[in-house]
Scaffold this active site. Structure first.
Site, short mmCIF file in Angstrom:
data_model
loop_
_atom_site.label_atom_id
_atom_site.label_comp_id
_atom_site.label_asym_id
_atom_site.label_seq_id
_atom_site.Cartn_x
_atom_site.Cartn_y
_atom_site.Cartn_z
N ASP A 119 8.28 5.32 3.99
CA ASP A 119 7.58 6.16 4.61
C ASP A 119 7.54 6.92 5.60
OD1 ASP A 119 5.84 4.04 4.88
OD2 ASP A 119 4.23 5.41 4.79
N GLU A 141 2.76 2.29 4.17
CA GLU A 141 2.71 2.30 6.04
C GLU A 141 1.50 3.79 6.54
OE1 GLU A 141 2.16 0.85 10.18
OE2 GLU A 141 3.62 3.05 9.22
#
Length: 468
Positions: free
Chosen positions: A89, A152
């Site tokens: 991400d 994250e």
């Protein structure tokens, strides 16, 4: 067995870059508006996860996708397991790019794209490091689990779900390729605390809305306020020009049906290093603070302008703290949300704190701030983390770094949080080199192409030394 890992990377440069480009072209920003059971953080992170796992399957690895939250592939056999934790991400691209953030381009040796340095570039460098060991059939005595997450940059909900639902115990030791060399063996605690404001507006100026910031761990590059005013557009324009001439910002003002809109543009930066950014929201509050707002709006603006602005170490709010080993606390005023129709307006403050203080201590001081009705804490908190420098994991990683670079290795503690802290014996290792230009979470993010190749060779030798 002696292996020239740099030469092995040289053979795979074009393949590595081709795979990296394909991953960077995927917009894997979290999008809660499109989240559902099949896409827990939106479609983008899932697409990146599926793409990465297909790549691993192509190269002969056994893979697992844990309900689109996270996934892994495995290599080798043994009683002990090395965990490698990366993430696919990215933070929102935002504005101010000279190129398309999701169409990677190399200029003057730099690879520009969102995720090039955080964390798709390092992830691919580490992937190819392990691939070299597999391709060469080097003998190993331990197992490797390469784990990739999809959240994250937000709340780490990916890893919470992964460990609760994968049916696997945590690896025995490991690292995350999501920081810098020579090593990160200590990370400060990380907590977001929310200041709440309630009450009605009043005064000659009435604030309708104030918004700024894309993520709590990013310095707001811009912020916009909409308000009514006992003033003219010409007067506001004059005031704004006088204000911006004093600071490294730009701004604009407009009027629509009797409502004024002012936007201030600064510069984004990683939330762990707020001093490297220019907070558009706190500068906007400084501009508005000269006018006659009242009530909740006055409290919101005045606190932002007089207390939060440039208070990167928390001195003005009374929470400053420094530990001899882990360094000083830092604070990022990350997300601002004010709506005149709401009785609960908030400012999100992201703290990176060393051992010796904690979230509750910080909260107690924040509750004393004028105009704040309450303070709440985010669901996810990471307490300070440290792996001693004489731990065999740290010693091995530093030794490989020194061998390949000729530079002296040393321990480091950072304010940023990485997946390395998921393990008791977990650290962050690369992929950025000393004196690199940090563009993480900023417009025009880039990674040095040769540095990614250098990192791949270091990862290859380091992984082999840990599992041979």
């Amino acid at each position: 067995m002696t292996v020239d890992f740099k030469a092995e990377v040289e053979k795979r440069k074009s393949d590595m870059m081709e795979d990296l480009f394909s991953l960077l072209r995927i917009n894997s920003e979290r999008d809660d508006s499109k989240a559902d059971k099949e896409h827990p953080f939106g479609p983008g992170p899932v697409k990146a996860l599926e793409h990465f796992l297909k790549m691993a399957e192509r190269d002969g690895y056994e893979t697992a996708n844990i309900d689109n939250y996270a996934g892994h592939f495995t290599f080798g056999e043994g009683d002990e397991e090395l965990g490698i934790f990366a993430h696919l991400d990215v933070v929102p691209a935002g504005s101010g790019w000279d190129t398309d953030p999701y169409e990677p381009v190399i200029k003057d040796g730099r690879l520009y794209a969102r995720g090039s340095s955080d964390d798709k570039g390092p992830t691919m460098a580490c992937y190819y490091g392990l691939k070299i060991i597999k391709d060469l059939g080097l003998p190993v005595s331990k197992k490797v689990r390469f784990i990739v997450g999809t959240d994250e940059e937000s709340g780490w909900g990916d890893m919470d779900y992964y460990f609760a639902n994968s049916g696997l115990k945590k690896p025995d030791f490991g690292f995350s390729p999501d920081a810098e060399f020579p090593i990160i063996n200590g990370e400060k605690g990380n907590i977001t605390e929310y200041l709440h404001f309630a009450g009605k507006n009043a005064g000659d100026f009435t604030l309708i809305s104030f918004t700024g910031g894309l993520r709590e761990n990013m310095v707001p590059e811009s912020a916009t306020a909409v308000f009514t005013a006992d003033s003219s557009l010409a007067d506001l324009q004059k005031d704004l020009e006088a204000f911006t001439s004093q600071y490294p910002i730009t701004a604009e003002v407009s009027e629509d049906n009797g409502q004024f809109s002012v936007t201030v543009y600064g510069k984004s930066a990683h939330g762990s290093t707020p001093e490297e950014g220019i907070n558009g929201a706190t500068y906007l509050a400084n501009f508005l603070n000269q006018y006659a707002f009242e009530g909740a709006a006055k409290a919101f603006i005045a606190l932002t302008a007089n207390v939060l602005h440039d208070d990167f170490d928390g001195k003005k709010i009374g929470v400053a703290y420094t530990d001899a080993k882990m360094g000083a606390l830092s604070m990022n005023a990350g997300v601002f949300s004010f709506d005149a129709n709401s009785d609960d307006n908030t400012i999100a403050l992201n703290f990176r704190y060393p051992q010796g203080t904690d979230a509750k201590t910080i909260q107690a001081e924040l509750e004393k701030l004028a105009g704040v009705t309450k303070v709440t804490l985010s669901e996810h908190e990471h307490t300070p983390h440290y792996v001693p420098v004489d731990d065999p994991l740290v010693a091995t990683l530093l030794s490989v770094y020194e061998k390949q670079t000729g530079l002296k290795g040393h321990e480091q503690v950072i304010g940023g949080g990485t997946f390395g802290r998921l393990l008791e014996r977990g650290v962050a290792y690369g992929a950025m080199f000393p004196d690199y230009v940090n563009t993480m979470h900023q417009a025009n993010e880039f990674a040095d192409v040769e540095d990614l190749y250098r990192a791949a060779a270091i990862y290859a030798e380091a992984i082999y030394e840990l599992i041979k």
